[in-house]
Write a protein that holds these residues in place. Structure first.
Motif, PDB file in Angstrom:
ATOM      1  N   ARG A   1       0.918  -0.899  -0.148  1.00 17.44           N
ATOM      2  CA  ARG A   1      -0.130   0.069  -0.097  1.00 17.44           C
ATOM      3  C   ARG A   1       0.490   1.003  -0.177  1.00 17.44           C
TER       4      ARG A   1
ATOM      5  N   ILE B   1      -5.524  -7.891  -2.007  1.00 17.99           N
ATOM      6  CA  ILE B   1      -6.977  -6.731  -0.526  1.00 17.99           C
ATOM      7  C   ILE B   1      -7.922  -7.378  -1.533  1.00 17.99           C
TER       8      ILE B   1
ATOM      9  N   CYS C   1     -12.904  -6.410  -1.738  1.00 11.34           N
ATOM     10  CA  CYS C   1     -13.415  -5.172  -1.734  1.00 11.34           C
ATOM     11  C   CYS C   1     -14.613  -5.991  -1.232  1.00 11.34           C
TER      12      CYS C   1
ATOM     13  N   ASP D   1      -6.166  -8.913   3.103  1.00 14.82           N
ATOM     14  CA  ASP D   1      -6.446  -7.552   3.703  1.00 14.82           C
ATOM     15  C   ASP D   1      -8.075  -7.365   3.610  1.00 14.82           C
TER      16      ASP D   1
ATOM     17  N   ASP E   1     -10.688  -3.959   2.410  1.00 12.28           N
ATOM     18  CA  ASP E   1     -11.210  -2.929   2.238  1.00 12.28           C
ATOM     19  C   ASP E   1     -12.985  -3.033   1.943  1.00 12.28           C
ATOM     20  N   GLU E   2     -13.610  -1.661   2.057  1.00 12.67           N
ATOM     21  CA  GLU E   2     -14.563  -1.360   2.059  1.00 12.67           C
ATOM     22  C   GLU E   2     -15.181  -0.742   0.947  1.00 12.67           C
TER      23      GLU E   2
ATOM     24  N   ILE F   1      -9.879  -0.363  -5.322  1.00 15.32           N
ATOM     25  CA  ILE F   1     -10.368  -0.363  -4.028  1.00 15.32           C
ATOM     26  C   ILE F   1      -9.503   1.083  -3.336  1.00 15.32           C
TER      27      ILE F   1
ATOM     28  N   PRO G   1      -8.594   1.945   0.696  1.00 12.65           N
ATOM     29  CA  PRO G   1      -7.341   2.607   0.087  1.00 12.65           C
ATOM     30  C   PRO G   1      -6.620   1.870  -0.341  1.00 12.65           C
ATOM     31  N   GLY G   2      -7.278   0.538  -0.935  1.00 10.59           N
ATOM     32  CA  GLY G   2      -6.208   0.053  -1.918  1.00 10.59           C
ATOM     33  C   GLY G   2      -5.326  -0.002  -1.796  1.00 10.59           C
TER      34      GLY G   2
END
Length: 229
Positions: free
Chosen positions: A32, A177, A179, A200, A202-203, A211, A213-214
């Motif tokens: 990231r 990652i 979403c 991880d 992310d939303e 994505i 913060p992707g």
């Protein structure tokens, strides 16, 4: 390792490998980090290592058999995989993670898919899938790796094409990652007999389906910028 069901209204199994701090969460943070992303070799290696951890965790769920192994001083009853999985990846961004999977499942059969975002002038896009190379998939465990599960459209199309080619026993999807939007779409279109392993979750997605913060465009960060098709 904790197992996380993403949301109570979904039955899809989602394992977030960053829920417990480990070296893996450090690698995700480097993916990231804009101050580190410029090192392409490091970016690719971090994707590879995340896939290696996922491969090890997936191996615990695969069927095993006992095999008599000759040693220099006798024999040993060893536990070995009953059958190698099929490792699939989506070109081009998935190649580093595919390498990581192959580092552990080194005798596996392989499949390659060319699913990509075909952009239109109005900014919208559709998933174009022009090529798939795969072995016999009947009754096989298939592990699909791709750095990002954003909208989920590429993975859904890949699974649908594979199901049209054969009858896989089960699917595992490995991403750096994911979403929530992509997770929901994957279950809605493909059912709940799929396990997602992610570095991880992310939303959010941007209007262009990145994505937040992707980490940006994983393919570009791994291999360099491309012309949009």
């Amino acid at each position: 390792m904790k197992t996380r069901i993403f949301a109570t209204q979904y039955e899809l199994m989602v394992i977030n490998l960053s829920e417990q701090h480990s070296l893996l969460s450090n690698w995700v943070s480097e993916l990231r980090n804009v101050e580190i992303q410029g090192d392409r070799m490091r970016f690719r290696r971090n994707l590879e290592r995340i896939a290696e951890v996922a491969a090890f965790e997936i191996s615990k769920q695969l069927p095993w058999v006992t095999k008599e192994i000759p040693t220099p001083l006798g024999t040993h009853e060893s536990k070995v995989l009953k059958e190698q999985p099929v490792l699939a990846t989506i070109l081009r961004a998935g190649l580093p993670m595919h390498t990581g999977m192959l580092n552990y499942f080194d005798k596996a059969d392989n499949a390659f898919v060319s699913a990509y975002r075909k952009h239109h002038r109005d900014g919208s896009f559709e998933i174009s899938m022009e090529y798939m190379s795969c072995p016999d998939l009947n009754d096989r465990v298939v592990i699909i790796s791709d750095p990002m599960l954003a909208t989920g459209a590429s993975v859904v199309k890949t699974i649908q094409h594979m199901k049209a080619e054969g009858n896989p026993a089960s699917f595992h999807v490995v991403v750096a990652i994911a979403c929530s939007v992509g997770i929901e779409y994957l279950e809605r279109e493909c059912g709940n007999d799929i396990t997602i392993w992610c570095g991880d979750i992310d939303e959010e997605l941007t209007a262009k389906s990145y994505i937040v913060p992707g980490l940006g465009d994983a393919g570009d960060l791994a291999f360099g910028a491309k012309l949009q098709a």
